[in-house]
Design a protein around this motif. Structure first.
Motif, short mmCIF file in Angstrom:
data_model
loop_
_atom_site.label_atom_id
_atom_site.label_comp_id
_atom_site.label_asym_id
_atom_site.label_seq_id
_atom_site.Cartn_x
_atom_site.Cartn_y
_atom_site.Cartn_z
N MET A 94 0.84 -1.20 0.00
CA MET A 94 0.00 0.00 0.00
C MET A 94 0.88 1.25 0.00
O MET A 94 2.06 1.20 0.30
CB MET A 94 -0.94 0.00 1.22
N GLY A 95 0.24 2.37 -0.36
CA GLY A 95 0.95 3.64 -0.35
C GLY A 95 0.67 4.40 0.93
O GLY A 95 0.51 3.81 1.99
N GLY A 96 0.61 5.71 0.82
CA GLY A 96 0.43 6.54 2.01
C GLY A 96 1.76 7.07 2.50
O GLY A 96 2.68 7.33 1.70
N ILE A 175 -5.38 -4.23 5.65
CA ILE A 175 -4.74 -3.28 6.57
C ILE A 175 -4.93 -1.90 5.93
O ILE A 175 -4.67 -1.73 4.74
CB ILE A 175 -3.25 -3.61 6.76
N SER A 176 -5.41 -0.94 6.73
CA SER A 176 -5.75 0.38 6.20
C SER A 176 -4.81 1.44 6.74
O SER A 176 -4.31 1.32 7.85
CB SER A 176 -7.17 0.78 6.64
N ARG A 181 -5.98 4.26 2.07
CA ARG A 181 -5.02 3.38 1.39
C ARG A 181 -5.11 2.02 2.06
O ARG A 181 -5.21 1.95 3.29
CB ARG A 181 -3.59 3.92 1.51
N GLN A 182 -5.09 0.95 1.29
CA GLN A 182 -5.19 -0.38 1.89
C GLN A 182 -4.17 -1.36 1.32
O GLN A 182 -3.93 -1.35 0.11
CB GLN A 182 -6.58 -0.99 1.65
N ALA A 183 -3.61 -2.19 2.21
CA ALA A 183 -2.95 -3.41 1.77
C ALA A 183 -4.06 -4.44 1.82
O ALA A 183 -4.38 -4.99 2.87
CB ALA A 183 -1.81 -3.78 2.71
N GLY A 340 -13.00 -2.77 7.04
CA GLY A 340 -11.66 -3.33 6.86
C GLY A 340 -11.65 -4.54 5.95
O GLY A 340 -10.96 -5.53 6.21
N LEU A 341 -12.41 -4.47 4.86
CA LEU A 341 -12.47 -5.58 3.89
C LEU A 341 -11.82 -5.17 2.58
O LEU A 341 -12.01 -4.06 2.10
CB LEU A 341 -13.93 -5.92 3.61
N ASP A 342 -11.09 -6.11 1.98
CA ASP A 342 -10.55 -5.91 0.62
C ASP A 342 -11.73 -5.82 -0.34
O ASP A 342 -12.54 -6.75 -0.43
CB ASP A 342 -9.65 -7.11 0.29
#
Lengths: 615, 132
Positions: A94-96, A175-176, A181-183, A340-342
């Motif tokens: 993820m970014g951020g 993971i947020s 942004r999310q992994a 928190g879901l993809d």
């Protein structure tokens, strides 16, 4: 060490022990960073056969040498673990801003081991590391949690969190970070939840040492300005990935109605221009980004704020579940983010459930309500059930493959996944190279490693010859960015040139890699993660690389590619070619010669010690 | 160089901070930058930029007389600065930065490096450019 935070932080959540070890020169030079470090650490430290949600699994967070520097878009971090979704190597990036922050705090790698007995969060301020109580955060949404911790700790902290879905061990919890942004993929939020870690909060005050500071500044500026000058920069930063859905539909690649079709009627309403007009309040960039594609949105009819929807979300929630109102998709995006879901897996799972209902495989009694494609209430109901693991949600929380095995009928044929991971947002019966890319991705059906729809269009969509070669090339280039801590989208989307990277890596790290050296390292990691799957699964091989039967038995139902299908023989042609070019055997397993040539002799020895027969 | 802001254009990338620390401290360390980026998320969803507008109030309150103006730019004399923090308190823009490894606060000297690398025009030079 030049270019690096310089340390590996290890936290044992069972015992509360922590230690900080310096990153070695050899590790840095040979594995570069991020996904390279993760793959090596998981190979070395995980015993095969462990429960992905047990304390023996490890969650490894890592970034690369260019993160946090002046090099464009150095804001990427990856999380890795044995995946609870697939049972093999799992990883998501993820970014951020937290990648840069962990380096300023002095870390290239953070390893979470064991499991806490009660909810906690990890507090990191330079070398001050604490496991803190998180009982006040448990149960809160992922975004709410980030906000609560920002208020508590201060704006300068960068924070990643999980939502209720991660706490409940939904297999595709993400993971947020950075409020949008999310992994997302392979259940990294699930692993974090299994360790009862609600969040990781980091603040660092240190400098990243540079091998040649002056040259880095000159080159960094040149690279940034090179990006600024790209012709399509404005188009890209105005719409980001939201500009893609209409294009994907027009070429017949937009997942529709659980991948029955590649063309969605009404897709023109999902256009980035409409989204910008109706919802976008700000262009939001990750650390160091010269081409910010994040579209921060206010969705007025539902009174919610969300970042996105990004392309993949619009494809899997929109097309796949048949929503043609961008504001509805924005609202459902918000729900998934907070839970928190993809969104890729969630859109697949819910589209699958809708189709099961339509076909009578699922009934009103089983579900608790009537499910319909395009029905907002159906999606809302299911996504909340999934995140809470209630009723039907408890089965759907395991992903489409498991759900199909439970529901029976012929539903496994339209459970759209590979290796247990739900398929990213490109219907590929008319794009053989992209089909092969998702079939052979080391994680399961994911777009991060190779995406090649444009290649299929350029050289002919029915052509099979030469496709495997292109896929392999891309499987080394795209994940190369996940070694160095940089975003790939400057290269993918605005045409920024690859040849800058070896030079700037030299100025930042002092390591003198050629372009070829870098691709070799990327290939080495590819072979290692493939071997990881084989170490876990004794009969691993070709049969794990096939897409669902829908893609080789059913034709595309509507749109420009109606009637298209790729036969099993065609898929085998692609796989044969691919394995041969990779130097693997006909069953898709790395050979002794290949592994040794890649410097992976230690892998050969380990695989043999587990009784694997290497050809 | 007259640094001016158009915060609605800020995407929060912090390139301004990286180049600021590299140029003024010879370090890659945004915590040593004389510009702060404050995100306001999840609502209302925008970035705030805090940077000195050379108003001179810091010089007026400095008990050590360590802050002096030349050509419209106020600079801190690090030798004279006692690190008392009066200027940080007084700054109406909240633009004076403290770093644990530096005694003196970090303050913008209008070098213009951030302007050069702000693709979005969120930080710009009002002497040479109209607001976007």
């Amino acid at each position: 060490m030049y270019g690096y935070g310089g340390n590996i932080l290890r936290i044992n959540l069972t015992t509360g022990e922590m230690n900080i070890q310096p990153l070695s020169q050899d590790m840095a030079r040979e594995w570069i960073g991020q996904r390279g470090f993760i793959a090596k650490i998981l190979w070395d430290e995980l015993k095969p056969g462990i429960d992905p949600l047990g304390p023996a699994n490890k969650l490894v967070m890592s970034t690369g040498p260019l993160a946090g520097t002046l090099v464009p878009a150095g804001g990427k971090v990856s999380f890795g673990a044995k995946s609870p979704a697939t049972g093999i190597y799992g990883e998501s990036c993820m970014g951020g801003h937290i990648a840069a922050e962990m380096k300023y705090a002095g870390y290239d790698v953070i390893i979470l081991e064991g499991a806490s007995s009660k909810p906690c969060y990890i507090y990191i301020k330079d070398d001050q590391v604490e496991i803190r109580d998180a009982s006040h955060l448990w149960g809160k949404g992922a975004i709410q949690t980030e906000k609560a911790l920002k208020d508590e700790l201060g704006e300068e902290f960068q924070i990643c969190t999980i939502g209720p879905a991660g706490e409940k061990l939904v297999k595709y919890a993400c993971i947020s970070h950075d409020f949008g942004r999310q992994a997302g993929r392979t259940g990294m939020g699930t692993v974090m939840g299994s360790k009862k870690v609600k969040a990781i909060a980091i603040c660092g005050h240190n400098s990243i040492p540079l091998a040649d500071l002056e040259a880095t500044v000159v080159k960094g500026k040149e690279m940034l300005k090179g990006c600024f000058a790209k012709e399509n920069l404005d188009e890209w930063q105005n719409y980001g990935t939201a500009g893609v859905p209409v294009w994907a539909n027009n070429i017949g690649a937009f997942p529709t109605k659980n991948f029955q079709s590649s063309y969605l009627e009404g897709n023109e309403n999902l256009d980035g221009k409409i989204m910008r007009e109706k919802m976008v309040v700000n262009d939001k960039g990750c650390f160091g980004c010269p081409s910010p594609c994040g579209k921060y949105c206010y969705v007025k009819p539902y009174n919610v704020y969300t970042e996105g929807p990004e392309y993949e979300t619009t494809a899997l929630i929109g097309g796949n579940c048949v929503f043609t109102d961008i504001e509805q998709i924005g609202y459902l995006n918000y729900l998934c983010d907070e839970l928190g879901l993809d969104t890729i897996s969630a859109g697949n799972v819910i589209g699958f459930a809708m189709e099961c209902f339509e076909k009578g495989i699922l009934t009103r009694e089983q579900v608790g309500m009537e499910l319909k494609f395009g029905d907002l209430e159906s999606f809302k109901y299911l996504v909340e059930k999934i995140a809470a693991r209630e009723g039907i949600g408890n089965i759907l929380a395991e992903g489409v493959k498991y759900a199909a095995e439970q529901f029976g009928g012929d539903s496994i044929k339209f459970a759209i996944q590979v290796k247990g991971l739900e398929w990213s947002g490109y219907e590929s019966r008319s794009a053989p190279s992209n089909m092969l890319a998702y079939m052979t991705c080391d994680l399961g059906a994911h777009h991060n490693r190779a995406w090649s729809v444009t290649h299929d269009i350029a050289v002919g969509r029915k052509v099979l010859e030469g496709k495997a070669r292109k896929v392999i090339e891309l499987q080394h280039i795209r994940p190369f960015f996940d070694l160095i801590g940089c975003c790939r989208l400057q290269w993918v989307e605005i045409g920024f040139e690859l040849e800058h990277y070896p030079e700037v890596l030299r100025y930042v790290t002092g390591f003198d890699y050629s372009q070829d050296d870098l691709m070799k390292i990327s290939e080495k990691v590819w072979n290692l993660t493939r071997a990881f799957a084989w170490r876990e699964i004794e009969d691993f091989g070709r049969k794990y690389d096939y897409p669902p039967a829908r893609f080789y038995e059913e034709t595309v139902t509507t749109g420009p590619n109606a009637g298209d299908v790729l036969s099993k023989e065609e898929l085998d042609f692609l796989l044969d070619d691919y394995y041969k070019l990779r130097g693997w055997d006909l069953n898709g397993l790395p050979t002794r010669e290949k592994l040794e040539q890649m410097g992976l002799g230690f892998v050969v020895r380990q695989l043999e010690s587990y009784g694997r027969k290497i050809s | 160089m007259k640094i001016a802001l158009n915060e609605a254009r800020c995407s929060g990338c912090r390139t301004c901070q990286v180049i600021c620390s590299l140029h003024n401290f010879n370090e890659n360390n945004p915590k040593k930058a004389a510009v702060k980026i404050v995100g306001h998320f999840p609502t209302p969803g925008h970035y705030e930029i805090k940077i000195c507008d050379q108003c001179g109030l810091c010089a007026a309150v400095c008990p050590a007389e360590a802050i002096k103006e030349t050509d419209g730019v106020y600079r801190i004399d690090k030798e004279k600065c006692t690190g008392c923090g009066e200027c940080i308190e007084a700054c109406p823009s909240e633009a004076m930065v403290q770093h644990p490894a530096e005694k003196a606060p970090i303050k913008c000297v209008a070098c213009g490096q951030c302007v050069e690398l702000c693709q979005r025009g969120a930080i710009y030079d009002a002497d040479t450019r109209e607001v976007q």
